[in-house]
Motif scaffolding. Structure first.
Motif, PDB file in Angstrom:
ATOM      1  N   PRO A 107       0.810  -1.229   0.000  1.00 15.05           N
ATOM      2  CA  PRO A 107       0.000   0.000   0.000  1.00 15.05           C
ATOM      3  C   PRO A 107       0.843   1.279   0.000  1.00 15.05           C
ATOM      4  O   PRO A 107       0.348   2.335  -0.407  1.00 15.05           O
ATOM      5  CB  PRO A 107      -0.838  -0.125   1.272  1.00 15.05           C
ATOM      6  CG  PRO A 107      -0.113  -1.100   2.126  1.00 15.05           C
ATOM      7  CD  PRO A 107       0.625  -2.018   1.205  1.00 15.05           C
ATOM      8  N   GLU A 108       2.090   1.187   0.425  1.00 12.28           N
ATOM      9  CA  GLU A 108       2.946   2.384   0.423  1.00 12.28           C
ATOM     10  C   GLU A 108       3.264   2.839  -1.001  1.00 12.28           C
ATOM     11  O   GLU A 108       3.604   4.001  -1.229  1.00 12.28           O
ATOM     12  CB  GLU A 108       4.242   2.129   1.206  1.00 12.28           C
ATOM     13  CG  GLU A 108       5.258   1.230   0.533  1.00 12.28           C
ATOM     14  CD  GLU A 108       4.958  -0.273   0.613  1.00 12.28           C
ATOM     15  OE1 GLU A 108       5.798  -1.046   0.129  1.00 12.28           O
ATOM     16  OE2 GLU A 108       3.897  -0.667   1.147  1.00 12.28           O
ATOM     17  N   ILE A 109       3.128   1.943  -1.959  1.00 11.55           N
ATOM     18  CA  ILE A 109       3.331   2.315  -3.364  1.00 11.55           C
ATOM     19  C   ILE A 109       2.007   2.755  -3.976  1.00 11.55           C
ATOM     20  O   ILE A 109       1.936   3.769  -4.654  1.00 11.55           O
ATOM     21  CB  ILE A 109       3.978   1.157  -4.154  1.00 11.55           C
ATOM     22  CG1 ILE A 109       5.418   0.962  -3.666  1.00 11.55           C
ATOM     23  CG2 ILE A 109       3.948   1.437  -5.651  1.00 11.55           C
ATOM     24  CD1 ILE A 109       6.163  -0.167  -4.312  1.00 11.55           C
ATOM     25  N   GLY A 110       0.955   1.993  -3.730  1.00 11.15           N
ATOM     26  CA  GLY A 110      -0.382   2.392  -4.177  1.00 11.15           C
ATOM     27  C   GLY A 110      -0.515   2.589  -5.665  1.00 11.15           C
ATOM     28  O   GLY A 110      -1.219   3.480  -6.116  1.00 11.15           O
ATOM     29  N   MET A 111       0.161   1.778  -6.457  1.00 12.51           N
ATOM     30  CA  MET A 111       0.195   1.952  -7.905  1.00 12.51           C
ATOM     31  C   MET A 111      -1.186   1.796  -8.547  1.00 12.51           C
ATOM     32  O   MET A 111      -1.919   0.874  -8.244  1.00 12.51           O
ATOM     33  CB  MET A 111       1.161   0.918  -8.500  1.00 12.51           C
ATOM     34  CG  MET A 111       1.258   0.968  -9.984  1.00 12.51           C
ATOM     35  SD  MET A 111       2.497  -0.141 -10.740  1.00 12.51           S
ATOM     36  CE  MET A 111       2.740  -1.454  -9.591  1.00 12.51           C
ATOM     37  N   GLN A 112      -1.503   2.751  -9.428  1.00 17.42           N
ATOM     38  CA  GLN A 112      -2.666   2.642 -10.304  1.00 17.42           C
ATOM     39  C   GLN A 112      -2.164   2.651 -11.737  1.00 17.42           C
ATOM     40  O   GLN A 112      -1.164   3.296 -12.050  1.00 17.42           O
ATOM     41  CB  GLN A 112      -3.624   3.809 -10.106  1.00 17.42           C
ATOM     42  CG  GLN A 112      -4.510   3.671  -8.903  1.00 17.42           C
ATOM     43  CD  GLN A 112      -5.694   4.630  -9.010  1.00 17.42           C
ATOM     44  OE1 GLN A 112      -5.536   5.776  -9.411  1.00 17.42           O
ATOM     45  NE2 GLN A 112      -6.858   4.155  -8.644  1.00 17.42           N
ATOM     46  N   LEU A 113      -2.889   1.926 -12.579  1.00 18.20           N
ATOM     47  CA  LEU A 113      -2.461   1.778 -13.963  1.00 18.20           C
ATOM     48  C   LEU A 113      -3.626   2.068 -14.891  1.00 18.20           C
ATOM     49  O   LEU A 113      -4.776   1.759 -14.581  1.00 18.20           O
ATOM     50  CB  LEU A 113      -1.999   0.323 -14.165  1.00 18.20           C
ATOM     51  CG  LEU A 113      -1.179   0.023 -15.408  1.00 18.20           C
ATOM     52  CD1 LEU A 113       0.174   0.708 -15.334  1.00 18.20           C
ATOM     53  CD2 LEU A 113      -0.987  -1.482 -15.537  1.00 18.20           C
TER      54      LEU A 113
END
Length: 173
Positions: A89-95
């Motif tokens: 969750p610390e990255i929380g990447m959305q694509l």
């Protein structure tokens, strides 16, 4: 020499907000995010007979001889990116993902032409965690394993005529 490839589906992925993420979290965290993206996308390409054309810095351009496999790869990528957010969750990447189908020009290992440009524009039209495809991708890729929501005719920069676009939805099995 440049040649016509034959009919393919071109896919672009793009990490949403990657530049802002880098400025907030630094290069090392950004690199970690890009590595996770690359691992997820490349695994889906391998599984669904796609081929990586090039890395774009915060995304990948890929091609599929079968648009239905491209749609399935896009759905797999989206599921895996969402799962990655749960474990990191610390990255929380959305694509965002965009696809178009046509007959691009092949020069060396790269693809060029309006199909490629339209796939990139479909990617730009997508929101985070969205897959947006052109009407031909929906027609060819509609194998019953994905649902499509009509987004209507979109005015696309650089294209004279509006382009009918569709959001790809998961079908509950």
């Amino acid at each position: 020499p440049a040649t016509v490839t034959g009919h393919v589906a071109v896919m672009f992925t793009d990490i949403v907000g990657s530049t802002e993420f880098t400025s907030l979290h630094g290069d090392a965290k950004h690199f970690e995010m890009v590595q996770a993206h690359d691992r997820i996308v490349r695994a889906a390409l391998a599984e669904f007979s796609g081929r990586e054309i090039k890395h774009t810095g915060d995304g990948i351009m890929a091609a599929f001889d079968d648009a239905a496999l491209g749609v399935q790869a896009a759905l797999r990528i989206r599921r895996e990116i969402k799962a990655h957010r749960e474990i990191a969750p610390e990255i929380g990447m959305q694509l965002r993902i965009g696809m178009a189908a046509g007959e691009p020009i092949k020069a060396g290992a790269d693809l060029f032409g309006s199909t490629v440009q339209l796939a990139a524009r479909m990617c730009a039209a997508a929101d985070g965690d969205q897959i947006v495809v052109t009407d031909p991708v929906r027609e060819i890729g509609g194998d019953g394993l994905a649902g499509f929501s009509d987004l209507g005719e979109l005015a696309i920069k650089g294209f004279k005529q509006p382009v009918r676009a569709h959001r790809v939805d998961e079908i509950a099995m």
